[in-house]
Write an enzyme that holds these catalytic residues in place. Structure first.
Site, PDB file in Angstrom:
ATOM      1  N   ASP A 225      -8.711  -3.316  -3.258  1.00  0.00           N
ATOM      2  CA  ASP A 225      -9.162  -1.928  -3.320  1.00  0.00           C
ATOM      3  C   ASP A 225      -8.027  -0.981  -2.921  1.00  0.00           C
ATOM      4  OD1 ASP A 225     -11.696  -2.657  -4.085  1.00  0.00           O
ATOM      5  OD2 ASP A 225     -12.502  -2.617  -2.051  1.00  0.00           O
ATOM      6  N   PRO A 226      -8.060   0.262  -3.395  1.00  0.00           N
ATOM      7  CA  PRO A 226      -7.033   1.235  -2.986  1.00  0.00           C
ATOM      8  C   PRO A 226      -6.928   1.376  -1.475  1.00  0.00           C
ATOM      9  CG  PRO A 226      -8.286   2.091  -4.841  1.00  0.00           C
ATOM     10  CD  PRO A 226      -8.971   0.814  -4.419  1.00  0.00           C
TER      11      PRO A 226
END
Length: 365
Positions: free
Chosen positions: A91-92
């Site tokens: 995930d970012p």
């Protein structure tokens, strides 16, 4: 584990594989990015640079805020590589190990994705969010804060094989649509629980009454965000991930990771004739550490390269079965299956082009 045939080893001429991995590309992220063949639009009318054959792994220490899709695009551009893909989305919000396969390494991606992952993560107590991390909207809140004893006493319930409901904002498909797309459109996503395996889960540190640090080692398909959500619910205080770092992916640990800034600096030095991009690559076969290697002769290598099976006879024939990776003169040749006294090629590698430097290869194997 290395097993060899009795004859001396001579390197064959290795040609193109007829089983090219065409579907290795970054998975869509929760933010909705959908890569298309890894191509990036040209900017400022810059001329398109010629792509080249690059084979090996770069384990990027992905910075916070960057999507996995973007990370692959950046590394692919730095190496001017024809093909690249990653072995498991981060995930970012998360940092840490993002293994990026280039060229023939894409054929070994499943071996990395099936390996264990280790995470270090911080849970913020008192709020549950619809994304199960800090990027989401608060859905439940509580003034309760758990003690270390309460948290530690609950963790055994989350070790071993457990049933886990993935986060609503995940890449799982629901009737052909990504769950995060449906959730983003305001639809209620009902995801079914599925079995995942948690090998280790420990409470590392209690920073303050609202923040706890954990480490987890888990198998394929486990969502750490869901762990935070479910632990918070059982404690009655709710919780969500506020920091996440991946420290292990299959055979790749923190010592294999390279920060983006360091990789860019290496590329700049290589462009000026100082050093080589090969120094940043790990060999393709690094992903195959958990399966046996079988060394073969030039004659057998030629048959395997043509897609033909090789008979394994004599007292020196290997007594193992299943998947092996085949080498000739120390060079990776193919993935193959041993069964019924035969060695049957499944994937043949063509490592013509830029590969890991010999120093990096010796360091990694």
């Amino acid at each position: 584990m290395i097993v060899t045939t009795a004859n001396s080893l001579i390197e064959p001429a290795i040609g193109d594989s007829d089983a090219l991995e065409k579907n290795i590309s970054p998975e869509p992220n929760r933010d909705g990015n959908h890569p298309r063949s890894g191509k990036q639009p040209r900017q400022n009318n810059q001329p398109r640079r010629d792509k080249r054959d690059v084979h090996g792994w770069v384990v990027l220490d992905k910075p916070i805020g960057m999507t996995s899709t973007h990370a692959v695009a950046v590394v692919k551009r730095l190496f001017q590589a024809k093909r690249a893909g990653h072995a498991g989305t981060l995930d970012p919000l998360a940092s840490g190990g993002l293994p990026i396969a280039m060229g023939e390494a894409t054929k070994t991606v499943p071996f990395v994705m099936d390996g264990r992952k280790r995470y270090r993560f911080t849970v913020c107590w008192g709020e549950e969010r619809d994304t199960d991390d800090t990027e989401g909207r608060v859905t439940h809140a509580s003034a309760i804060r758990p003690s270390m004893e309460a948290i530690s006493g609950l963790l055994p319930r989350f070790r071993g094989v457990i049933e886990q409901i993935p986060p609503q904002y995940s890449a799982i498909k629901v009737q052909g649509e990504r769950a995060y797309d449906l959730a983003r459109d305001g639809e209620t996503v009902e995801l079914k629980p599925r079995p995942v395996e948690i090998h280790e889960l420990t409470l590392v540190e209690q920073i303050d009454s609202s923040h706890s640090v954990f480490e987890a080692e888990c198998g394929k398909g486990t969502y750490v965000r869901a762990l935070a959500r479910d632990i918070g619910r059982l404690l009655g205080c709710f919780g969500h991930i506020c920091a996440l770092r991946r420290t292990l992916v299959g055979p790749f640990g923190e010592t294999d990771m390279i920060p983006l800034e360091q990789l860019e600096a290496l590329c700049d030095r290589a462009a000026s004739g100082e050093g080589s991009l090969a120094d940043a690559l790990l060999p393709v076969e690094t992903a195959l550490d958990d399966i046996p290697a079988l060394a073969v002769t030039r004659a057998d290598a030629a048959r395997l390269h043509r897609g033909q099976a090789v008979l394994l006879r004599g007292r020196d024939a290997p007594n193992c079965s299943g998947t092996v990776y085949v080498t000739v003169a120390g060079r990776l040749l193919a993935l193959a299956e041993i069964g019924n006294g035969e060695l049957i090629p499944k994937r043949v590698f063509n490592l013509t082009g830029l590969t890991a430097s010999s120093a990096r290869s010796n360091e990694s194997i």
